[in-house]
Write an enzyme that holds these catalytic residues in place. Structure first.
Site, PDB file in Angstrom:
ATOM      1  N   ASN A   1       0.856  -1.187   0.000  1.00 10.38           N
ATOM      2  CA  ASN A   1       0.000   0.000   0.000  1.00 10.38           C
ATOM      3  C   ASN A   1       0.900   1.247   0.000  1.00 10.38           C
ATOM      4  OD1 ASN A   1      -1.521   2.246   0.902  1.00 10.38           O
ATOM      5  ND2 ASN A   1      -3.015   0.910   1.893  1.00 10.38           N
TER       6      ASN A   1
ATOM      7  N   ASP B   1      -0.954  -3.588   9.804  1.00  8.97           N
ATOM      8  CA  ASP B   1      -2.289  -3.951   9.336  1.00  8.97           C
ATOM      9  C   ASP B   1      -3.245  -2.984  10.022  1.00  8.97           C
ATOM     10  OD1 ASP B   1      -3.696  -5.887   7.608  1.00  8.97           O
ATOM     11  OD2 ASP B   1      -4.870  -6.188   9.412  1.00  8.97           O
TER      12      ASP B   1
ATOM     13  N   ASP C   1     -10.167   8.423   4.784  1.00  2.77           N
ATOM     14  CA  ASP C   1      -9.899   9.723   5.427  1.00  2.77           C
ATOM     15  C   ASP C   1     -10.939  10.812   5.118  1.00  2.77           C
ATOM     16  OD1 ASP C   1      -7.772   8.768   6.826  1.00  2.77           O
ATOM     17  OD2 ASP C   1      -6.236   9.513   5.459  1.00  2.77           O
TER      18      ASP C   1
HETATM   19  P1  IMP Z   1      -4.255  -3.275   4.962  1.00  7.76           P
HETATM   20  O1  IMP Z   1      -3.277  -2.889   3.906  1.00  7.76           O
HETATM   21  O2  IMP Z   1      -4.799  -4.643   4.843  1.00  7.76           O
HETATM   22  O3  IMP Z   1      -3.745  -2.959   6.348  1.00  7.76           O
HETATM   23  O4  IMP Z   1      -5.504  -2.323   4.681  1.00  7.76           O
HETATM   24  C1  IMP Z   1      -5.837  -1.288   5.490  1.00  7.76           C
HETATM   25  C2  IMP Z   1      -7.048  -0.577   4.910  1.00  7.76           C
HETATM   26  O5  IMP Z   1      -7.671   0.122   5.979  1.00  7.76           O
HETATM   27  C3  IMP Z   1      -6.663   0.467   3.894  1.00  7.76           C
HETATM   28  O6  IMP Z   1      -6.624  -0.026   2.593  1.00  7.76           O
HETATM   29  C4  IMP Z   1      -7.766   1.498   4.102  1.00  7.76           C
HETATM   30  O7  IMP Z   1      -8.951   1.045   3.487  1.00  7.76           O
HETATM   31  C5  IMP Z   1      -7.991   1.429   5.603  1.00  7.76           C
HETATM   32  N1  IMP Z   1      -7.080   2.353   6.309  1.00  7.76           N
HETATM   33  C6  IMP Z   1      -6.078   2.029   7.174  1.00  7.76           C
HETATM   34  N2  IMP Z   1      -5.449   3.125   7.619  1.00  7.76           N
HETATM   35  C7  IMP Z   1      -6.035   4.167   7.017  1.00  7.76           C
HETATM   36  C8  IMP Z   1      -5.797   5.570   7.077  1.00  7.76           C
HETATM   37  O8  IMP Z   1      -4.888   6.090   7.741  1.00  7.76           O
HETATM   38  N3  IMP Z   1      -6.610   6.321   6.317  1.00  7.76           N
HETATM   39  C9  IMP Z   1      -7.627   5.795   5.554  1.00  7.76           C
HETATM   40  N4  IMP Z   1      -7.873   4.499   5.441  1.00  7.76           N
HETATM   41  C10 IMP Z   1      -7.085   3.680   6.182  1.00  7.76           C
END
Ligand code: IMP
Length: 193
Positions: free
Chosen positions: A13, A72, A154
């Site tokens: 990401n 995560d 956000d």
């Molecule tokens: P991961 O890569 O599986 O941890 O996905 C986390 C997901 O949670 C992201 O793709 C976003 O959809 C959401 N997310 C986590 N942190 C943030 C943030 O700081 N701002 C906005 N969305 C977030």
């Protein structure tokens, strides 16, 4: 010459990598998967943020053999029984975040309890020991989409102490109070102890 310790950020990401990089600037040599030109298909199918981060940290350590930070994270909405939570990235996966945010606002129409929080689980793994750090940030689901900064949810994450959504504040302001900022500061304090 100051030699900085290398740390790999185990995330595909780009937004998360950018945020973590910004926060570790000057302290560590932060490498991303793009720098190492490596990738691995990691199944993030566990039931907790920590387990998912741990799976990522170990998979990427096996590949790169340098200390790894894996994160995560997700958005939990009280009215939806804390969902999407660990499923945040997969929630309406084939839609843009604008569409997902619009969908959430539709589903929350007329709902009074708009409490929501972000969680970030950060795992540091150096090949021997694994350390866990949690950051949480409480706010509300906004009444409308606002702002263009940040990423993901956000624009609908309203943060009452600043009276703005996370997409309306600067990156620096976000890092000071965000779930990721909190978890990362705990991790850095541990590394520096
Ligand atoms: P991961 O890569 O599986 O941890 O996905 C986390 C997901 O949670 C992201 O793709 C976003 O959809 C959401 N997310 C986590 N942190 C943030 C943030 O700081 N701002 C906005 N969305 C977030």
């Amino acid at each position: 010459m100051l030699i900085m310790k290398k740390i790999l950020i185990a995330s595909t990401n780009k937004n998360k990598v950018r945020e973590i990089r910004e926060m570790l600037k000057g302290k560590y040599e932060v490498l991303s998967l793009a720098d190492l030109d490596c990738d691995v298909d990691v199944k993030e199918d566990a039931y907790t943020f920590i387990e998912n981060a741990s799976i990522k940290a170990r998979a990427y350590y096996d590949l790169a053999k340098i200390p790894v930070i894996a994160d995560d994270s997700g958005l939990s909405i009280a009215y939806f029984n804390e969902l999407p939570g660990v499923h945040s990235a997969r929630f309406y996966k084939n839609y843009s975040y604008f569409e997902r945010n619009t969908k959430i606002l539709e589903m929350m129409k007329d709902i009074k309890d708009r409490t929501a929080h972000y969680t970030c689980a950060m795992v540091y793994y150096d090949g021997e020991q694994e350390y866990h750090f949690i950051g949480e940030c409480y706010g509300e689901i906004a009444q409308k989409i606002a702002g263009e900064n940040g990423f993901g949810y956000d624009p609908i994450f309203y943060y009452p102490p600043l009276g703005k959504t996370f997409a309306e504040i600067s990156a620096e302001e976000k890092h000071k109070v965000s779930h990721r900022g909190i978890a990362l500061r705990k991790l850095v304090a541990h590394l520096e102890a």
